[in-house]
Design a protein around this motif. Structure first.
Motif, PDB file in Angstrom:
ATOM      1  N   ASP A  35       1.581  61.086  48.338  1.00 22.15           N
ATOM      2  CA  ASP A  35       1.916  60.197  47.968  1.00 22.15           C
ATOM      3  C   ASP A  35       3.351  59.113  47.973  1.00 22.15           C
ATOM      4  O   ASP A  35       4.161  59.748  49.007  1.00 22.15           O
ATOM      5  CB  ASP A  35       2.075  60.118  46.155  1.00 22.15           C
ATOM      6  CG  ASP A  35       1.229  60.640  44.895  1.00 22.15           C
ATOM      7  OD1 ASP A  35       0.773  59.819  45.218  1.00 22.15           O
ATOM      8  OD2 ASP A  35       0.847  61.530  45.527  1.00 22.15           O
ATOM      9  N   VAL A  36       2.792  57.496  48.430  1.00 19.19           N
ATOM     10  CA  VAL A  36       4.119  56.844  48.469  1.00 19.19           C
ATOM     11  C   VAL A  36       4.833  55.666  47.458  1.00 19.19           C
ATOM     12  O   VAL A  36       3.584  56.064  47.382  1.00 19.19           O
ATOM     13  CB  VAL A  36       3.965  56.266  49.180  1.00 19.19           C
ATOM     14  CG1 VAL A  36       5.400  54.838  49.776  1.00 19.19           C
ATOM     15  CG2 VAL A  36       3.561  56.469  50.620  1.00 19.19           C
ATOM     16  N   VAL A  37       5.875  55.889  47.203  1.00 16.72           N
ATOM     17  CA  VAL A  37       6.516  54.829  45.698  1.00 16.72           C
ATOM     18  C   VAL A  37       7.567  54.380  46.503  1.00 16.72           C
ATOM     19  O   VAL A  37       8.494  54.744  47.351  1.00 16.72           O
ATOM     20  CB  VAL A  37       6.976  55.711  44.947  1.00 16.72           C
ATOM     21  CG1 VAL A  37       5.577  57.037  43.564  1.00 16.72           C
ATOM     22  CG2 VAL A  37       7.869  56.950  45.108  1.00 16.72           C
ATOM     23  N   ASP A  38       7.728  52.587  45.805  1.00 19.39           N
ATOM     24  CA  ASP A  38       8.402  52.785  46.451  1.00 19.39           C
ATOM     25  C   ASP A  38       9.797  52.090  45.235  1.00 19.39           C
ATOM     26  O   ASP A  38       9.054  52.098  43.978  1.00 19.39           O
ATOM     27  CB  ASP A  38       8.477  51.386  47.030  1.00 19.39           C
ATOM     28  CG  ASP A  38       9.286  50.501  48.107  1.00 19.39           C
ATOM     29  OD1 ASP A  38      10.738  50.932  47.731  1.00 19.39           O
ATOM     30  OD2 ASP A  38       9.077  49.371  48.661  1.00 19.39           O
ATOM     31  N   ARG A  39      10.512  51.119  45.088  1.00 19.38           N
ATOM     32  CA  ARG A  39      11.360  50.313  43.882  1.00 19.38           C
ATOM     33  C   ARG A  39      10.549  49.194  43.533  1.00 19.38           C
ATOM     34  O   ARG A  39      11.339  48.434  44.685  1.00 19.38           O
ATOM     35  CB  ARG A  39      13.052  50.830  44.425  1.00 19.38           C
ATOM     36  CG  ARG A  39      13.624  50.832  42.677  1.00 19.38           C
ATOM     37  CD  ARG A  39      15.657  50.326  43.555  1.00 19.38           C
ATOM     38  NE  ARG A  39      15.960  51.324  44.455  1.00 19.38           N
ATOM     39  CZ  ARG A  39      16.507  52.647  42.841  1.00 19.38           C
ATOM     40  NH1 ARG A  39      16.180  52.570  41.434  1.00 19.38           N
ATOM     41  NH2 ARG A  39      16.892  53.565  43.242  1.00 19.38           N
ATOM     42  N   ASP A  40      10.786  49.235  42.439  1.00 20.41           N
ATOM     43  CA  ASP A  40      10.244  47.614  42.114  1.00 20.41           C
ATOM     44  C   ASP A  40       8.609  47.442  42.560  1.00 20.41           C
ATOM     45  O   ASP A  40       7.994  46.545  42.008  1.00 20.41           O
ATOM     46  CB  ASP A  40      11.697  46.574  42.452  1.00 20.41           C
ATOM     47  CG  ASP A  40      12.381  46.912  41.989  1.00 20.41           C
ATOM     48  OD1 ASP A  40      12.651  47.394  40.553  1.00 20.41           O
ATOM     49  OD2 ASP A  40      13.205  46.958  42.340  1.00 20.41           O
ATOM     50  N   THR A  41       8.297  47.891  43.763  1.00 16.52           N
ATOM     51  CA  THR A  41       7.247  46.931  44.152  1.00 16.52           C
ATOM     52  C   THR A  41       6.851  47.922  45.320  1.00 16.52           C
ATOM     53  O   THR A  41       7.748  48.280  45.853  1.00 16.52           O
ATOM     54  CB  THR A  41       7.341  45.374  44.646  1.00 16.52           C
ATOM     55  OG1 THR A  41       8.498  44.959  46.390  1.00 16.52           O
ATOM     56  CG2 THR A  41       7.232  44.227  43.467  1.00 16.52           C
ATOM     57  N   LEU A  42       5.778  47.808  46.044  1.00 20.60           N
ATOM     58  CA  LEU A  42       5.060  48.762  46.543  1.00 20.60           C
ATOM     59  C   LEU A  42       4.481  48.022  47.612  1.00 20.60           C
ATOM     60  O   LEU A  42       3.259  46.869  47.139  1.00 20.60           O
ATOM     61  CB  LEU A  42       4.459  50.052  45.907  1.00 20.60           C
ATOM     62  CG  LEU A  42       4.247  51.054  47.718  1.00 20.60           C
ATOM     63  CD1 LEU A  42       5.200  52.069  47.928  1.00 20.60           C
ATOM     64  CD2 LEU A  42       3.020  51.899  46.965  1.00 20.60           C
ATOM     65  N   PRO A  43       4.663  47.311  49.006  1.00 18.37           N
ATOM     66  CA  PRO A  43       3.924  46.414  49.496  1.00 18.37           C
ATOM     67  C   PRO A  43       2.233  47.161  49.792  1.00 18.37           C
ATOM     68  O   PRO A  43       1.767  48.297  49.758  1.00 18.37           O
ATOM     69  CB  PRO A  43       4.265  47.506  51.215  1.00 18.37           C
ATOM     70  CG  PRO A  43       5.895  47.502  50.627  1.00 18.37           C
ATOM     71  CD  PRO A  43       5.648  48.059  49.694  1.00 18.37           C
TER      72      PRO A  43
END
Length: 445
Positions: free
Chosen positions: A133-141
């Motif tokens: 998985d890849v997660v990001d804060r607020d938005t994920l490209p």
């Protein structure tokens, strides 16, 4: 004690199968790390309210309860359940540790999960999954959505398994299309269409009318969308030909084109756009993936996942993510059941040191230690016996070499029992060919 009865749905591989599983897991892990995913392991249990807050999973969750627990006491272990996937616990982990993580956060997890579903070929109640998985804060490209199938494609190409095809869709395409038709409960339509392979189009159409309030014409349109399947971006024209307009549909088609085009450039033949793919869990919001093995399509997906915008969220904090999971036990169970995987020997042992008589066991142990010090798996024969019997001991296990200690000042020798070749050898320097050092896993010819 009477002979125990096996419990269905809880696979226990034989040693040779376990070595295959370890080999497969190691290659998957290595591929994940090549792409920069960091290892993670989460606890086996999660609070029940977390496990049940997304998706129709209540019938599948195993509840944790102590045998002597007093139900009247309240707040006991029955508030905990075994996790049914690795995405929900990962989302919880991200929320708990967001201040310690660097974003975007890329992780892989290879762990057991538990589901209380009906056991059948390739489906278990306890099984191993391998997730990224890849997660990001607020938005994920969005480019991470295009990367996921490329990682999995590389992992599968490293394994001796049939060719894999990743089926991809986008929930925005489906939801936008259903809304464009005038259907007010797109989630119910998605759940119903997701049953196509299990119950067929006629029953799905009837369910759409019964449970989603669709007219016969709307149900037929939903089925026509689900029939679209292309290996390139031509699915866009096929959708447009159905005459439905919606802004969310347009957004989903654009995203799906990006996934398909990226795969066509970097891994031709890996992906097929399959517009009936929906995935049963409610937390997916965009791209969704399922994967079939050639020759095993009737068993369904062995690798799946998708994008989720709101699973890892609490208050004003939101960590959107995208992930995909290989059902390792599911895949191996199918391949084992059809004799499609084998290993060159049933034990790790490369060399058996023959034992002329018990008085020489200390010397034989010394030879074994010298070989092991150079990472050559070695065992000493279990008992002093005729050499022919000791050779047969090695043959039955697929062990390629037998070491014979020299007698009366004679040098030691080692025999390749497959070819019969026997040569002088020194335990401090002798090394087997690279292909014999470890058991080799191969697929069916």
């Amino acid at each position: 004690m009477s002979k125990p009865t096996p419990i269905s749905g809880f696979p226990e591989w034989l040693p040779a199968q376990r070595m295959i599983e370890q080999n497969v897991v190691e290659k998957i892990r290595s591929t994940f790390e090549l792409y920069g995913f960091a290892p993670l392991e989460t606890r086996a249990v999660e609070p029940m309210d977390q496990l049940l807050r997304k998706g129709e999973t209540s019938k599948e969750v195993y509840v944790l309860r102590r045998l002597q627990e007093d139900p009247a006491a309240g707040g006991g272990d029955d508030a905990l359940g075994l996790h049914f996937d690795l995405t929900v616990p990962f989302a919880r982990f991200v929320l708990e540790n967001s201040g310690k993580l660097q974003f975007p956060f890329r992780r892989y997890q290879i762990q057991k999960v538990w589901r209380g579903e009906r056991p059948q070929e390739g489906r278990y109640r306890e099984f191993l999954q391998a997730d990224i998985d890849v997660v990001d804060r607020d938005t994920l490209p969005f480019h991470y959505d295009t990367e996921m199938p490329l990682v999995i494609g590389d992992a599968f190409r490293s394994l001796p398994i049939p060719q894999a095809t990743i089926l991809v869709n986008n929930r925005k395409v489906c939801e936008g299309f259903y809304r464009g038709l005038g259907l007010e409960d797109p989630d119910q339509v998605l759940r119903t269409v997701d049953k196509l392979d299990k119950i067929g189009p006629e029953k799905v159409a009837a369910l759409l009318v019964e449970t989603a309030g669709a007219t016969d014409a709307q149900a037929r349109a939903c089925l026509r969308l689900a029939e679209i399947s292309t290996g390139d971006a031509s699915f866009v024209d096929a959708v447009r030909a159905l005459g439905v307009s919606n802004a969310l549909l347009d957004e989903g088609l654009e995203e799906l084109v990006r996934v398909v085009d990226a795969a066509a450039e970097h891994a031709p033949g890996l992906i097929r756009a399959e517009l009936k793919i929906a995935r049963g869990l409610d937390y997916y919001t965009g791209t969704v993936y399922e994967t079939q093995l050639r020759g095993y399509e009737r068993f369904g997906s062995i690798c799946s996942g998708g994008r989720y915008e709101n699973l890892a969220s609490a208050g004003n904090e939101r960590f959107p993510g995208v992930g995909i999971s290989i059902g390792v036990s599911r895949m191996l169970g199918l391949l084992f059941g059809h004799g499609a995987l084998s290993v060159s020997r049933s034990v790790p042992t490369c060399v058996v040191v023959a034992l002329p008589h018990e008085d020489l066991r200390g010397r034989c142990d010394g030879i074994a230690r010298a070989l092991r010090s150079r990472r050559i798996s070695t065992e000493v024969a279990p008992s002093a016996a005729k050499f022919g019997k000791q050779i047969r001991f090695a043959e039955r296990r697929g062990i390629p070499y037998v070491w014979f200690p020299g007698a009366g000042g004679e040098p030691d020798t080692i025999k390749d029992i497959r070819s019969g070749e026997q040569v002088e050898a020194d335990a401090a320097t002798w090394t087997p060919p690279a292909g014999d050092l470890l058991p080799e896993v191969s697929g069916a010819r």
